[in-house]
Design a protein around this motif. Structure first.
Motif, short mmCIF file in Angstrom:
data_model
loop_
_atom_site.label_atom_id
_atom_site.label_comp_id
_atom_site.label_asym_id
_atom_site.label_seq_id
_atom_site.Cartn_x
_atom_site.Cartn_y
_atom_site.Cartn_z
N GLU A 72 16.84 38.15 15.25
CA GLU A 72 16.44 37.10 16.20
C GLU A 72 16.32 37.67 17.61
OE1 GLU A 72 15.22 33.99 15.85
OE2 GLU A 72 15.21 34.51 13.73
N THR A 73 17.20 38.59 17.98
CA THR A 73 17.11 39.22 19.30
C THR A 73 15.82 40.01 19.42
OG1 THR A 73 19.51 39.37 19.41
CG2 THR A 73 18.27 40.80 20.90
N TRP A 74 15.47 40.76 18.38
CA TRP A 74 14.22 41.53 18.38
C TRP A 74 13.03 40.60 18.48
CZ3 TRP A 74 15.59 44.80 13.46
CH2 TRP A 74 16.57 45.75 13.77
N LYS A 75 13.08 39.49 17.73
CA LYS A 75 11.97 38.53 17.74
C LYS A 75 11.77 37.96 19.14
CE LYS A 75 10.58 34.10 15.78
NZ LYS A 75 10.98 33.01 14.91
N THR A 76 12.85 37.58 19.77
CA THR A 76 12.78 37.03 21.13
C THR A 76 12.25 38.06 22.11
OG1 THR A 76 14.60 35.52 20.66
CG2 THR A 76 14.14 35.97 22.98
N ALA A 77 12.74 39.28 22.01
CA ALA A 77 12.29 40.34 22.91
C ALA A 77 10.79 40.60 22.74
CB ALA A 77 13.08 41.63 22.66
N CYS A 78 10.31 40.64 21.52
CA CYS A 78 8.89 40.87 21.27
C CYS A 78 8.04 39.70 21.77
CB CYS A 78 8.64 41.10 19.78
SG CYS A 78 9.24 42.68 19.18
N ALA A 79 8.51 38.50 21.55
CA ALA A 79 7.78 37.32 22.01
C ALA A 79 7.73 37.30 23.53
CB ALA A 79 8.42 36.05 21.48
N ASP A 80 8.82 37.69 24.17
CA ASP A 80 8.86 37.73 25.64
C ASP A 80 7.91 38.77 26.19
OD1 ASP A 80 10.77 35.75 25.62
OD2 ASP A 80 12.46 37.10 26.09
N LEU A 81 7.75 39.89 25.49
CA LEU A 81 6.84 40.95 25.95
C LEU A 81 5.40 40.49 26.00
CD1 LEU A 81 8.17 44.14 24.15
CD2 LEU A 81 8.12 43.72 26.60
N GLY A 82 5.00 39.76 24.98
CA GLY A 82 3.59 39.37 24.92
C GLY A 82 3.40 37.88 24.85
N GLU A 83 4.43 37.12 25.19
CA GLU A 83 4.38 35.68 25.09
C GLU A 83 3.82 35.24 23.74
OE1 GLU A 83 3.90 34.94 29.87
OE2 GLU A 83 2.48 34.05 28.51
N GLY A 84 4.29 35.95 22.67
CA GLY A 84 3.89 35.60 21.32
C GLY A 84 2.61 36.23 20.85
#
Length: 86
Positions: A72-84
């Motif tokens: 979940e931390t990785w998912k959030t970090a990736c989503a934050d990088l590219g706003e999904g």
């Protein structure tokens, strides 16, 4: 390695869809590429024909490495990088 590429990179390329088939037992390039590939697909295809994030990750492999708590931390970090939209 082949073409002067480190073996860990070749392993990451060759096994990133099926990392449990490798002999890797620690976080390294294979784990990073496998997780990034699965997260990228999941974030680009959020409906994904009803697929869940774990459908794109090898849960047994990540569990064997003790990393399932990081998903979940990785998912959030990736989503934050590219706003999904990696």
């Amino acid at each position: 390695g082949l073409w002067g590429v480190e073996s860990s990179i070749l392993i990451a390329i060759g096994f990133h869809h099926h990392p449990l088939d490798s002999q890797e037992t620690v976080f390294g390039p294979l784990t990073a590429v496998h997780a990034a590939n699965g997260l990228n697909y999941h974030l680009r295809h959020p409906q994904g024909n009803g697929h869940l994030l774990l459908d794109h990750l090898d849960a047994a492999y990540l569990e064997a490495l003790g990393l399932t708590g990081h998903i979940e931390t990785w998912k959030t970090a990736c989503a934050d990088l590219g706003e999904g939209s990696l």
